[in-house]
Write a protein that holds these residues in place. Structure first.
Motif, mmCIF file in Angstrom:
data_model
loop_
_atom_site.group_PDB
_atom_site.id
_atom_site.type_symbol
_atom_site.label_atom_id
_atom_site.label_comp_id
_atom_site.label_asym_id
_atom_site.label_seq_id
_atom_site.Cartn_x
_atom_site.Cartn_y
_atom_site.Cartn_z
ATOM 1 N N GLU A 1 28.481 54.733 51.323
ATOM 2 C CA GLU A 1 27.124 54.250 51.057
ATOM 3 C C GLU A 1 27.237 52.775 50.662
ATOM 4 N N PRO A 2 26.137 52.008 50.808
ATOM 5 C CA PRO A 2 26.201 50.582 50.455
ATOM 6 C C PRO A 2 26.740 50.329 49.044
ATOM 7 N N GLN A 3 26.291 51.107 48.081
ATOM 8 C CA GLN A 3 26.752 50.891 46.706
ATOM 9 C C GLN A 3 28.251 51.146 46.586
ATOM 10 N N GLN A 4 28.757 52.172 47.235
ATOM 11 C CA GLN A 4 30.188 52.465 47.186
ATOM 12 C C GLN A 4 31.005 51.328 47.798
ATOM 13 N N ARG A 5 30.506 50.791 48.919
ATOM 14 C CA ARG A 5 31.212 49.693 49.580
ATOM 15 C C ARG A 5 31.174 48.437 48.707
ATOM 16 N N LEU A 6 30.028 48.184 48.090
ATOM 17 C CA LEU A 6 29.914 47.025 47.198
ATOM 18 C C LEU A 6 30.840 47.164 45.992
ATOM 19 N N PHE A 7 30.919 48.363 45.444
ATOM 20 C CA PHE A 7 31.837 48.601 44.331
ATOM 21 C C PHE A 7 33.282 48.368 44.770
ATOM 22 N N ALA A 8 33.607 48.761 45.988
ATOM 23 C CA ALA A 8 34.962 48.561 46.509
ATOM 24 C C ALA A 8 35.293 47.069 46.603
ATOM 25 N N ILE A 9 34.316 46.267 46.983
ATOM 26 C CA ILE A 9 34.518 44.814 47.053
ATOM 27 C C ILE A 9 34.820 44.271 45.662
ATOM 28 N N VAL A 10 34.054 44.717 44.684
ATOM 29 C CA VAL A 10 34.293 44.285 43.304
ATOM 30 C C VAL A 10 35.689 44.712 42.860
ATOM 31 N N GLU A 11 36.028 45.966 43.077
ATOM 32 C CA GLU A 11 37.338 46.487 42.662
ATOM 33 C C GLU A 11 38.487 45.710 43.297
ATOM 34 N N ALA A 12 38.336 45.329 44.549
ATOM 35 C CA ALA A 12 39.384 44.576 45.239
ATOM 36 C C ALA A 12 39.636 43.222 44.576
ATOM 37 N N ASN A 13 38.606 42.659 43.976
ATOM 38 C CA ASN A 13 38.742 41.373 43.301
ATOM 39 C C ASN A 13 39.330 41.489 41.898
ATOM 40 N N PHE A 14 39.391 42.708 41.376
ATOM 41 C CA PHE A 14 39.888 42.923 40.018
ATOM 42 C C PHE A 14 41.108 43.854 39.993
ATOM 43 N N THR A 15 41.937 43.803 41.038
ATOM 44 C CA THR A 15 43.143 44.634 41.062
ATOM 45 C C THR A 15 44.149 44.110 40.030
ATOM 46 N N ASP A 16 45.156 44.928 39.756
ATOM 47 C CA ASP A 16 46.191 44.514 38.795
ATOM 48 C C ASP A 16 46.861 43.216 39.231
ATOM 49 N N LEU A 17 47.138 43.076 40.529
ATOM 50 C CA LEU A 17 47.778 41.842 40.987
ATOM 51 C C LEU A 17 46.864 40.640 40.761
ATOM 52 N N GLN A 18 45.605 40.742 41.194
ATOM 53 C CA GLN A 18 44.693 39.601 41.094
ATOM 54 C C GLN A 18 44.401 39.216 39.646
ATOM 55 N N CYS A 19 44.577 40.153 38.735
ATOM 56 C CA CYS A 19 44.307 39.899 37.315
ATOM 57 C C CYS A 19 45.576 39.663 36.503
ATOM 58 N N SER A 20 46.725 39.641 37.157
ATOM 59 C CA SER A 20 47.982 39.394 36.445
ATOM 60 C C SER A 20 48.082 37.928 36.037
ATOM 61 N N ASN A 21 48.844 37.652 34.984
ATOM 62 C CA ASN A 21 49.011 36.267 34.533
ATOM 63 C C ASN A 21 49.518 35.341 35.632
ATOM 64 N N PRO A 22 50.564 35.728 36.379
ATOM 65 C CA PRO A 22 51.018 34.816 37.436
ATOM 66 C C PRO A 22 49.934 34.533 38.483
ATOM 67 N N ALA A 23 49.192 35.556 38.882
ATOM 68 C CA ALA A 23 48.145 35.348 39.893
ATOM 69 C C ALA A 23 46.988 34.520 39.331
ATOM 70 N N THR A 24 46.574 34.808 38.093
ATOM 71 C CA THR A 24 45.436 34.054 37.549
ATOM 72 C C THR A 24 45.777 32.583 37.403
ATOM 73 N N LYS A 25 46.968 32.295 36.931
ATOM 74 C CA LYS A 25 47.349 30.884 36.783
ATOM 75 C C LYS A 25 47.496 30.207 38.140
ATOM 76 N N THR A 26 47.961 30.950 39.129
ATOM 77 C CA THR A 26 48.071 30.387 40.475
ATOM 78 C C THR A 26 46.691 30.145 41.061
ATOM 79 N N TRP A 27 45.765 31.114 40.905
ATOM 80 C CA TRP A 27 44.397 30.924 41.391
ATOM 81 C C TRP A 27 43.750 29.704 40.730
ATOM 82 N N LEU A 28 43.878 29.593 39.422
ATOM 83 C CA LEU A 28 43.252 28.473 38.713
ATOM 84 C C LEU A 28 43.821 27.142 39.194
#
Length: 193
Positions: free
Chosen positions: A82-109
């Motif tokens: 459903e649209p809401q499930q797909r939208l939630f999946a997009i959000v979740e993909a942006n907040f995975t353990d890798l994307q929120c790890s210190n090395p990744a956050t400092k690299t993104w910044l």
């Protein structure tokens, strides 16, 4: 191990070492020497595989972008959502353990700061931004009128990026990232009502 496997392993080792070096030293103090030392690989291989530090920084950013894309594909591919499930999946993909790890956050910044000065990094950021907005817009369009879907996609993208950034800068980012993910999902639920 075959030559391609060795190259793939060394390439990944250097990308991982770049993430660690940026975490420990910051982008400006990350050097070919710090990366090769962390990776336990000759510094000459960085030039061989990536044409120097800048090429390795770009490869590291592509790695994070590819990981973001794959995190979404795992959640949505071959699934009737459903649209809401797909939208939630997009959000979740942006907040995975890798994307929120210190090395990744400092690299993104660091990447975002450098993208204002480096055309190649700016291009990668543009691709990333367009991918996020397009995915959101497609999903919102399943439930909203076209103009509302466009507005909702832009607002949600800004919320994801804004909450992610604020969370990355917190003293306890783990808790902040979890709250940020929930706030983005709450916004989506309210917008779809």
């Amino acid at each position: 191990m075959q030559r391609c496997e060795i190259k793939a392993k060394r390439t990944q080792d250097l990308i991982d070492a770049t993430l660690i070096s940026v975490d420990q030293h910051g982008l400006h103090h990350t050097t070919i020497k710090t990366i090769s030392s962390i990776a336990g690989i000759s510094s000459g291989l960085i030039s061989h595989y990536f044409d120097g530090k800048q090429g390795l920084i770009e490869a590291t950013q592509r790695y994070l972008l590819d990981n973001l894309k794959h995190a979404l594909l795992i959640r949505v591919q071959n699934k009737k959502l459903e649209p809401q499930q797909r939208l939630f999946a997009i959000v979740e993909a942006n907040f995975t353990d890798l994307q929120c790890s210190n090395p990744a956050t400092k690299t993104w910044l660091s990447f975002w700061a450098q993208a204002m000065h480096e055309p190649q990094l700016a291009r990668l950021q543009k691709v990333n931004n367009q991918r996020l907005v397009t995915n959101l817009q497609y999903s919102f369009a399943q439930a909203l009128e076209k103009n509302d879907a466009i507005d909702a996609a832009k607002q949600t993208a800004a919320m994801i990026d804004g909450f992610w950034l604020r969370s990355a800068l917190q003293a306890k980012p783990e808790e902040a990232f979890k709250e940020a993910e929930q706030l983005c999902k709450r916004y989506i639920s309210e917008r779809l009502r």
